[in-house]
Design a protein around this motif. Sequence first.
Motif, PDB file in Angstrom:
ATOM      1  N   GLY A 224       0.877  -1.409  -0.160  1.00  0.00           N
ATOM      2  CA  GLY A 224      -0.014  -0.082   0.041  1.00  0.00           C
ATOM      3  C   GLY A 224       0.697   1.289  -0.135  1.00  0.00           C
ATOM      4  N   VAL A 225       1.947   1.312  -0.541  1.00  0.00           N
ATOM      5  CA  VAL A 225       2.847   2.471  -0.707  1.00  0.00           C
ATOM      6  C   VAL A 225       2.339   3.499  -1.845  1.00  0.00           C
ATOM      7  N   ASN A 226       2.258   4.526  -1.386  1.00  0.00           N
ATOM      8  CA  ASN A 226       1.965   5.674  -2.400  1.00  0.00           C
ATOM      9  C   ASN A 226       3.327   6.318  -2.848  1.00  0.00           C
ATOM     10  N   VAL A 227       3.714   5.924  -4.031  1.00  0.00           N
ATOM     11  CA  VAL A 227       4.917   6.571  -4.458  1.00  0.00           C
ATOM     12  C   VAL A 227       4.587   7.681  -5.244  1.00  0.00           C
ATOM     13  N   GLU A 228       3.506   8.218  -5.339  1.00  0.00           N
ATOM     14  CA  GLU A 228       3.313   9.743  -5.861  1.00  0.00           C
ATOM     15  C   GLU A 228       3.228  10.646  -4.668  1.00  0.00           C
ATOM     16  N   ALA A 229       3.420  10.297  -3.464  1.00  0.00           N
ATOM     17  CA  ALA A 229       3.703  11.069  -2.209  1.00  0.00           C
ATOM     18  C   ALA A 229       4.652  12.121  -2.500  1.00  0.00           C
ATOM     19  N   GLU A 230       4.522  13.223  -1.907  1.00  0.00           N
ATOM     20  CA  GLU A 230       5.572  14.071  -2.032  1.00  0.00           C
ATOM     21  C   GLU A 230       6.715  14.209  -0.929  1.00  0.00           C
ATOM     22  N   THR A 231       8.033  13.854  -1.298  1.00  0.00           N
ATOM     23  CA  THR A 231       9.042  13.905  -0.328  1.00  0.00           C
ATOM     24  C   THR A 231       9.038  15.272   0.605  1.00  0.00           C
ATOM     25  N   PRO A 232       9.041  14.984   1.964  1.00  0.00           N
ATOM     26  CA  PRO A 232       8.943  16.300   2.795  1.00  0.00           C
ATOM     27  C   PRO A 232      10.299  17.283   2.209  1.00  0.00           C
ATOM     28  N   LEU A 233      10.011  18.473   2.487  1.00  0.00           N
ATOM     29  CA  LEU A 233      11.012  19.578   2.011  1.00  0.00           C
ATOM     30  C   LEU A 233      12.455  19.482   2.706  1.00  0.00           C
ATOM     31  N   TRP A 234      12.273  19.041   4.428  1.00  0.00           N
ATOM     32  CA  TRP A 234      13.386  18.835   5.081  1.00  0.00           C
ATOM     33  C   TRP A 234      14.403  17.920   4.632  1.00  0.00           C
ATOM     34  N   MET A 235      13.641  16.551   4.118  1.00  0.00           N
ATOM     35  CA  MET A 235      14.359  15.457   3.544  1.00  0.00           C
ATOM     36  C   MET A 235      15.032  15.970   2.199  1.00  0.00           C
ATOM     37  N   VAL A 236      14.269  16.565   1.353  1.00  0.00           N
ATOM     38  CA  VAL A 236      15.003  16.886  -0.060  1.00  0.00           C
ATOM     39  C   VAL A 236      16.021  17.886   0.347  1.00  0.00           C
ATOM     40  N   GLU A 237      16.049  18.806   1.234  1.00  0.00           N
ATOM     41  CA  GLU A 237      16.934  19.872   1.835  1.00  0.00           C
ATOM     42  C   GLU A 237      18.258  19.074   2.192  1.00  0.00           C
ATOM     43  N   ARG A 238      18.085  18.163   3.109  1.00  0.00           N
ATOM     44  CA  ARG A 238      19.180  17.267   3.504  1.00  0.00           C
ATOM     45  C   ARG A 238      19.892  16.668   2.419  1.00  0.00           C
ATOM     46  N   LEU A 239      19.144  16.089   1.577  1.00  0.00           N
ATOM     47  CA  LEU A 239      19.722  15.253   0.643  1.00  0.00           C
ATOM     48  C   LEU A 239      20.597  16.377  -0.299  1.00  0.00           C
ATOM     49  N   ARG A 240      19.825  17.450  -0.652  1.00  0.00           N
ATOM     50  CA  ARG A 240      20.555  18.493  -1.538  1.00  0.00           C
ATOM     51  C   ARG A 240      21.783  18.771  -1.258  1.00  0.00           C
ATOM     52  N   ARG A 241      21.906  19.088   0.339  1.00  0.00           N
ATOM     53  CA  ARG A 241      23.034  19.616   1.023  1.00  0.00           C
ATOM     54  C   ARG A 241      24.170  18.458   1.091  1.00  0.00           C
ATOM     55  N   SER A 242      23.672  17.197   0.765  1.00  0.00           N
ATOM     56  CA  SER A 242      24.698  16.224   0.855  1.00  0.00           C
ATOM     57  C   SER A 242      25.161  15.798  -0.761  1.00  0.00           C
ATOM     58  N   GLY A 243      24.591  16.590  -1.541  1.00  0.00           N
ATOM     59  CA  GLY A 243      25.011  16.124  -3.090  1.00  0.00           C
ATOM     60  C   GLY A 243      24.203  15.392  -3.573  1.00  0.00           C
ATOM     61  N   VAL A 244      22.832  14.962  -3.027  1.00  0.00           N
ATOM     62  CA  VAL A 244      22.004  13.999  -3.777  1.00  0.00           C
ATOM     63  C   VAL A 244      20.777  14.440  -4.127  1.00  0.00           C
ATOM     64  N   ARG A 245      20.293  14.289  -5.428  1.00  0.00           N
ATOM     65  CA  ARG A 245      19.026  14.788  -6.087  1.00  0.00           C
ATOM     66  C   ARG A 245      17.925  13.945  -5.593  1.00  0.00           C
ATOM     67  N   SER A 246      16.759  14.675  -5.182  1.00  0.00           N
ATOM     68  CA  SER A 246      15.626  14.250  -4.804  1.00  0.00           C
ATOM     69  C   SER A 246      15.011  13.329  -6.165  1.00  0.00           C
ATOM     70  N   ILE A 247      14.582  12.092  -5.910  1.00  0.00           N
ATOM     71  CA  ILE A 247      13.900  11.413  -7.088  1.00  0.00           C
ATOM     72  C   ILE A 247      12.298  11.048  -6.842  1.00  0.00           C
ATOM     73  N   ASP A 248      12.365  10.447  -5.965  1.00  0.00           N
ATOM     74  CA  ASP A 248      10.929  10.190  -5.644  1.00  0.00           C
ATOM     75  C   ASP A 248      11.097   9.399  -4.028  1.00  0.00           C
ATOM     76  N   PRO A 249       9.919   9.600  -3.242  1.00  0.00           N
ATOM     77  CA  PRO A 249      10.007   9.317  -1.837  1.00  0.00           C
ATOM     78  C   PRO A 249      10.608   8.125  -1.409  1.00  0.00           C
ATOM     79  N   VAL A 250      10.458   6.856  -2.485  1.00  0.00           N
ATOM     80  CA  VAL A 250      11.132   5.603  -1.814  1.00  0.00           C
ATOM     81  C   VAL A 250      12.472   5.600  -1.984  1.00  0.00           C
ATOM     82  N   VAL A 251      12.846   6.195  -3.103  1.00  0.00           N
ATOM     83  CA  VAL A 251      14.350   6.503  -3.404  1.00  0.00           C
ATOM     84  C   VAL A 251      15.100   7.537  -2.562  1.00  0.00           C
ATOM     85  N   ASP A 252      14.275   8.665  -2.343  1.00  0.00           N
ATOM     86  CA  ASP A 252      14.784   9.413  -1.302  1.00  0.00           C
ATOM     87  C   ASP A 252      15.146   8.828   0.058  1.00  0.00           C
TER      88      ASP A 252
END
Length: 793
Positions: A224-252
């Motif tokens: 029952g995973v909703n892959v179309e959910a949006e990755t939280p901005l805080w997680m996107v930012e932490r990934l970005r600051r670590s040099g990793v691009r946000s893709i989708d919530p599961v991969v993120d």
Amino acid sequence: MKFSEQWLREWVAPQLDTQAIADQITMAGLEVDAVEAVAAAFSGVVVAEVLSKEKHPDADKLNVCTVNDGTGEPVQVVCGAPNVDVGQKIPFAQVGGVLPGDFKIKKAKLRGVESRGMICSASELGLEEETSPGILVLPASAPVGTSFREYMQLDDMTIEVDLTPNRGDCLSIKGLAREVGVLNRLPVSGPEITVVEASIDDTFPVTIEAAEQCPRYLGRVIKGVNVEAETPLWMVERLRRSGVRSIDPVVDVTNYVMLELGQPLHAFDRDNLQGGITVRLAREAERLTLLDGQEVALRPETLVIADERGPLAMAGIMGGENSGVNEKTHTIFLESAFFAPLGIAGQARSYGLHTDASHRYERGVDPELPAMAVERATKLLMEICGGQAGPVVETVSDEHLPAPRIIMLREARLESALSKRLQPDDVTDILQRLGLEVDKQAEGWSVVAPSWRFDVAIEEDLIEEVARIHGYNNLPVRRPAARLALRPANEALLTQAQLRNQMVARGFQEAVTYSFVAPDLQAAMLPDAVSPVLANPISSDLSVMRASLFPGLVRALEYNLNRQQTRVRIFETGLVFNGHLDNLTQEPMMGALVCGGREGEGWNSTKAQVDFYDLKGDLESLLAMGGAQEVWRFEPGEHPSLHPGQTAQLFYNGEPAGWIGTLHPQVRAKLGLKVDAVLFEVRLDVLSQGEIPAFEPLSRYPEVRRDLAFMLKEATPVQALLDCAKTQAGDYLKDIKLFDVYAGKGVAEGYKSIALGLTWQHASRTLNDEEINQLVDSIITNVRAELDAELRG
């Protein structure tokens, strides 16, 4: 490894500024390459809410919006972003604000409509390098009127650390925080990780066939995973600051947990899996299309994750395209495993790949970490994407997991290495803060290395740990002491430099080849040789230690011949290895090889090719340097690499010392060589032996010479004749020379004529004919009796 300073401070908060933290971890062995701001400078940007949206009366792609920026009055702004909508929280640049690139916000009219400000995208705020497709939409909880920089905590720094290969444990926030905590004597507190109880019974079977490469594998089904959910901005930012691009919530989430804890994870689309997961080595002719679209032909030594249809992923490197999570995925199978570093090392590079996962697995990931990572990822996934989790399925081979390493650190050895005595309690404290189990004993400390420290295995590793945590700057500085007295030199010994210079003077060039050779080449030249086989060779062509210098010299000859160098004269000095590791002998040798013309190309040179006697002359010039040629002997012999009829074994004082001969025709045929080559190999220890020259007064009395020609059988070596003559020549024999060898007309078939010139001289008187004749008669009689030879008339 890039990490956010703010993220690190959530785990451990030293009272140090950014530069001090960077300096501290650099001095601890984690070199900082760069310290950069996480966002460009800008001002006048606040969190605002879109109140209304209407089409621009004079532009199809523009909208006229009113926003609440917290000032109390709605602000009208024209926006061209396709994703702007009513109710959104957005970053809003007010009039007077300045965006990156010194772009100032002013009142303006766009197609006749007044616009007082700007709704910003991530790229306009310097948060993305590429142009954003639309404005940046903030979470609904973002407080209107708050400074956007404060809300996003953009006054942060990204620190980039260049880790050495032995510190794979620091490829995570957890590992770096652990180091900073140790250095500052501070506690480290990460997020609380609890077990996520299973709410469904769904599992997926896992089998491990390659337990040595993968001793532990964990998997969990989440439905029952909703892959179309949006990755939280805080997680996107932490990934970005670590040099990793946000893709989708599961991969993120899998990337986030990898950065946070250091454990790579992978999520499969459960509906695309059949039968069960099998961790095994690739089979012949198997292929896999990777997530990046590249199709690779798998080699048998590659570890793969497979189902009953075939490979799904390259273990520890990259997943496959067909089994990955996509927009239609509803059920995932979450993988967390421990792959042994030796099983993954070099695999990614051999396929032209380098991934975050392979980077970590090659250096070593904590074998106790997979279970924790699964629980952390499950919780984050369910918070973001929803779903129901099944039980964690673990397959483990305890015998192949890394065993605890018990190391003894001696107190005296530590003091000697650091040139400083540390208090035992301080040493114990340092080791314990590093996560090591410590047992203080009379001589020092018995230490058990933690599971995440693959690099701590011997006493020297512990000394290094104590030194860097104590602080290299706190160790005493001492100038090195040097003994300036001249070292005595044994004048009777020849140096390798002298031997090399002699070879160079005779037209040779020095070769430097690998100490390892191809097994088929060594087997062809030395079928009975036994030498160590490398566990992790540079390549399959360099996988056994050489048992002789011959294979390397022949390989160098092939290399030169393939490049049109028809005249080759090379020599080499180096070790050869014989026996197994438990009784290995290493012996220094000097070898040489000649091939091609006897003389270099020139208008007056001949076309004669080198032969056995040319190289023998070069070798004898080396033997003559020691000044004791009489202790050397050449005798016919048989060597598997050399021609049966053109081979001699070299003896020093009766002991075997080397070989010389022409390359065996069968060996030459196996190697595909079309030209002859002559080689020698001599032990360096005896080749370096010599005698100190001693002066003898010159005799004032005349020399007496007699020439003798003997008829010998062709099979009789000349050396035997020389030895026989010397035994009867008396004490006053000064010299004996071979000056003629003849076979042909006038000499019986099967015989040869050998002519010797013998010279006698007395130091204090003139020798008379009677004395000389007696010696000559004695020589003739002895030669006739010993060698069945006759004096030629």
